[in-house]
Design an enzyme around this catalytic site. Structure first.
Site, PDB file in Angstrom:
ATOM      1  N   SER A 124      51.227  62.085  52.336  1.00  0.00           N
ATOM      2  CA  SER A 124      51.901  63.013  53.254  1.00  0.00           C
ATOM      3  C   SER A 124      52.736  64.076  52.557  1.00  0.00           C
ATOM      4  CB  SER A 124      52.784  62.228  54.231  1.00  0.00           C
ATOM      5  OG  SER A 124      53.827  61.563  53.543  1.00  0.00           O
ATOM      6  N   LYS A 169      60.208  60.600  60.543  1.00  0.00           N
ATOM      7  CA  LYS A 169      60.393  61.771  59.687  1.00  0.00           C
ATOM      8  C   LYS A 169      61.183  62.866  60.395  1.00  0.00           C
ATOM      9  CE  LYS A 169      56.163  60.852  57.046  1.00  0.00           C
ATOM     10  NZ  LYS A 169      54.796  61.295  56.721  1.00  0.00           N
TER      11      LYS A 169
END
Length: 815
Positions: A698, A741
């Site tokens: 990611s 996140k």
């Protein structure tokens, strides 16, 4: 109305000697559940009004009537169709009147009759009848003789085995020589055969066929009586054995009493026996336990194994075999309790309410195995406690963290010194209920070594199809765990074996937003810590701005544990002031927070400061404790075309960095970068916090942005964080942990994030409306879109400054 014969008698006078003449028309007396045979005497009770009148008229006449048995005893006024076709011509010998108006008769059957036609039904039945004589063929005489001998022998055995038949019947049967009369006599004497069977014998006019039928009846009756006698013999033998055991046991007690060791032990054994009878064990388990108790009763108290066996029995009788808490399923109350104890956690609460709704409709449904997964401090364990409170069930918790021994789950075998049951059985004993809420904490931190694998031992415990016969190694008897509501907790699912994970229904508990933390602090944490520190709400008050200051400046976490510690620190310092004599109430404001806790540990402007120079980008990462913000730094130096990666990166993350560099080399000219920059440059990519392992795809877009920023000398915006996997073709692929996140970005003051477009559903489903409104989310599909959003324009070169070949700024002499 008629009774069955109490003691039927038989007249051996022949029909010729009797010389009675049967008229062609006779009054008909219907009988219930009784068959009267020719040549037999029988008492009858008559109560029907029509039948009483019939008897009175017959007594005044020739005392001769026809008797036919009803097909259905429940019919009150039978017609010809309700009676069997063959009956008996009957002579009334005596009549007795009873006080209630009914009659008692003594009658004698004379001969078989066949009903021809009913000629009158009022005031009672009258019918034309025809005599039905026995049919005997000369060819059957030999077979009839053989049947007659068999019948007499079988009847003797039936009489000897049946307690209902008099022994005199054997003598009477032996003295009857006529085969037809013998069959009638024996059939009338058998009190246990059905009325319909007796009627079949009466209607069989062929003597050979009648005797064959009767012989079959006697053989069947003999088999039944022999089986009953065998059962009775077994029962008596068992009773005799029990009596023998009782006498021997009493003698043993007397011997032990003489030795001075029997009284206390006997009392102890009887107490355990009473407990075994009272706890409601299944029969199979009870049998094993009583066998162990008998073994204990024969042991000397001083024997080493006596204590082992006694401890084993104590464990068995202490378990809640049949004891459980009556749960109260009130969905509204449960929802109120869960909402009062926990903020947010909507999905977990909904799943609990769905389970209770189904259980209310189907109480026998097997419970699910729930697994709460989330970062530390989000309320996994406390949520399980709230579920137990809402259900009015007992609560048991065991921690699996660091457990390496299979025996901790299944127990040790009794052959080992100091053996005990496993934690599952111990927890049930502590709960004193077979249906508690049982939480297995930190299931992701199970270990394994030479002593076994506890995770494998949990496969049976956490399987609703198998745990109804869970067998602990110490107890060695099956125990039903199907009514236990098991709830497990974990920070991350990766370490949990696939087979164990498959048995659990996973519910993810994400981190909290700032607003949710503020609400939790106001509703739960402040009041709890004020009370724990001996303070009162009148002495100390927390302003909302102060709590926000603590959340923003002193904690960076997904849960609320550190927040609770900081609130506790504020209460602790306030308690000290109170103990030193301060009487004025204390108001916790942002200024007081700084005074008591010191300068804030986290500052929002740090993000802008870190990214003011080119080559630094802000990424987002997922960790077991929630989301985190990470920085990716890139530097270009003179060299021979190499890429250096540092920061304790995993293989997947290193491959993402190489993919980002390859894409940038292929598209360098589009961003003002020399196409052959790689030939004379050495690139270094670093992710700070080098002691912490990092991996995953990611960070691909963040690395691409950092490299492009360094090579193009365009700074990255300090108010934007990003996440996404990159491909060589420049596409941005979806990633996991999106909510965590985004929450991490919000915690550090970033209000703008770049997310892969295919993660849009996660934003819509997982983020609250307030959070979506507070954050600006850019959905992208290519790295070009990411660079356009993240990079600032290239700054103007100041006078007297030039750019080196490696992209570094160097001062020059003034012209």
């Amino acid at each position: 109305m008629s009774d069955e014969p109490e003691a039927p008698m038989f007249d051996e006078t022949s029909d010729e000697e009797r010389a009675l003449s049967i008229p062609p028309e006779l009054p008909v007396l219907p009988l219930r559940d009784t068959v009267l045979f020719p040549n037999s005497f029988m008492p009858l009770a008559v109560a029907r009004e029509s039948s009483v009148r019939l008897i009175h008229d017959a007594i005044g006449g020739g005392k001769l009537i026809a008797v036919f048995t009803q097909r259905d005893a429940a019919v009150e006024e039978p017609g010809q169709a309700d009676l069997y076709p063959i009956g008996t011509a009957t002579h009334i010998h005596k009549m007795f009147k009873l006080p209630d108006g009914s009659l008692r008769l003594i009658v004698q059957g004379l001969a078989r009759l066949k009903m021809d036609q009913v000629v009158a039904d009022k005031p009672y039945l009258r019918a034309t009848v025809v005599a039905a004589s026995d049919e005997v063929s000369d060819a059957d005489k030999l077979e009839i003789d053989a049947l007659q001998r068999n019948i007499k022998t079988n009847f003797q055995q039936v009489v000897s085995l049946s307690p209902l038949l008099s022994d005199d019947l054997q003598t009477l049967a032996l003295n009857i020589s006529d085969p037809g009369k013998l069959a009638d006599f024996i059939a009338s004497s058998l009190t246990t055969i059905a009325t319909a069977v007796k009627e079949d014998v009466l209607e069989t006019l062929d003597v050979r066929a009648r005797m064959d039928l009767l012989n079959r009846i006697l053989i069947k009756e003999l088999e039944v009586l022999e089986l009953g006698s065998k059962i009775q013999s077994q029962v008596q033998s068992e009773v005799g054995k029990n009596q023998r055991d009782y006498f021997l046991r009493e003698q043993l007690k007397a011997i032990q009493k003489e030795l001075g060791e029997g009284d206390d032990q006997t009392k102890e054994i009887e107490e355990i026996r009473e407990k075994i009878e009272a706890v409601g064990m299944p029969e199979a388990v009870k049998k094993d336990v009583l066998r162990e108790l008998d073994r204990l009763s024969r042991m000397p108290v001083a024997a080493a194994e006596y204590t082992v066996s006694r401890t084993y029995l104590d464990w068995l009788v202490a378990l809640p075999w049949n004891k459980k808490t009556e749960e109260v399923i009130d969905l509204k109350r449960t929802k109120d309790v869960l909402d009062a104890d926990h903020s947010d956690l909507v999905k977990a609460k909904d799943r609990i309410l769905e389970y209770l709704a189904v259980r209310k409709l189907n109480p026998t449904m097997k419970g699910p195995i729930l697994c709460f997964v989330g970062p530390p401090g989000v309320g996994k364990t406390s949520l399980a406690k709230s579920i137990a409170s809402a259900l009015d069930r007992k609560f048991v918790r065991i921690s699996l963290g660091g457990m390496r021994d299979e025996a901790e789950i299944r127990g040790h075998r009794r052959t080992y010194i100091g053996a005990l049951p496993g934690q599952i059985v111990q927890g049930l004993r502590r709960a004193e209920s077979k249906n508690p809420v049982f939480i297995l904490d930190e299931i992701d931190k199970l270990g394994s070594d030479f002593r076994g694998d506890p995770a494998s031992a949990l496969l049976e415990v956490l399987d609703p199809e198998q745990n109804n016969t869970f067998r602990d190694h110490y107890l060695d008897v099956p125990f039903d765990l199907s009514e236990v509501l098991f709830i497990t907790t974990a920070n991350v699912l990766d370490p949990v074996p696939p087979a164990l994970r498959d048995r659990m229904e996973v519910l993810e508990l994400p981190g909290y937003t700032e607003e949710e933390k503020l609400k939790i602090a106001e509703e739960h944490l402040v009041a709890k810590q004020v009370q724990n520190h001996g303070l009162t709400p009148e002495f100390i008050t927390f302003h909302e701005a102060a709590l926000r200051a603590v959340i923003r400046g002193y904690t960076r976490e997904a849960g609320v544990r550190n927040l609770e510690r900081e609130i506790a620190a504020l209460c602790r310092k306030s308690a000290r002031r109170r103990a030193e004599g301060q009487e004025e109430p204390i108001a916790i404001t942002p200024e007081v927070v700084v005074e008591m806790l010191g300068a804030p540990r986290f500052l929002d402007e740090e993000m802008e400061e870190r990214t003011k120079n080119p080559g630094v980008a802000i990424g987002l990462a997922w960790t077991p404790s929630g989301g985190e913000v990470l920085f990716v730094e890139a530097r270009r130096m003179h060299g021979g075309g190499s890429l250096t990666l540092t920061g304790h990166l995993g293989d997947v993350m290193k491959e993402s960095a190489r993919a980002a560099l390859s894409w940038l080399r292929a598209n360098a000219s589009r961003y003002g970068i020399e196409p052959d920059f790689y030939k004379a440059s050495e690139l270094h990519l670093h992710v700070p916090s080098g002691a912490i392992p990092k991996d995953g795809p990611s960070a691909g877009v963040t690395m691409a942005v950092a490299l492009c920023s360094e090579l193009s000398q365009r700074p990255v915006r300090g108010d934007v964080a990003m996440t996404g996997e990159i491909t060589l073709s420049g596409r941005v692929l979806p990633v996991g942990g999106v909510k965590e996140k985004v929450l991490a970005a919000r915690r550090v003051g970033i209000r703008e994030v770049i997310i892969p477009a295919r993660n849009e559903k996660n934003i819509v489903e997982d983020l609250s409306e307030d959070l979506r409104r507070d954050m600006t989310v850019h959905f992208v599909t290519t790295i070009d879109e990411v660079l356009e959003l993240a990079l600032q324009p290239k700054p103007e070169k100041p006078v007297g400054v030039t750019t080196t070949e490696a992209g570094e700024l160097q001062p020059t002499a003034a012209s």
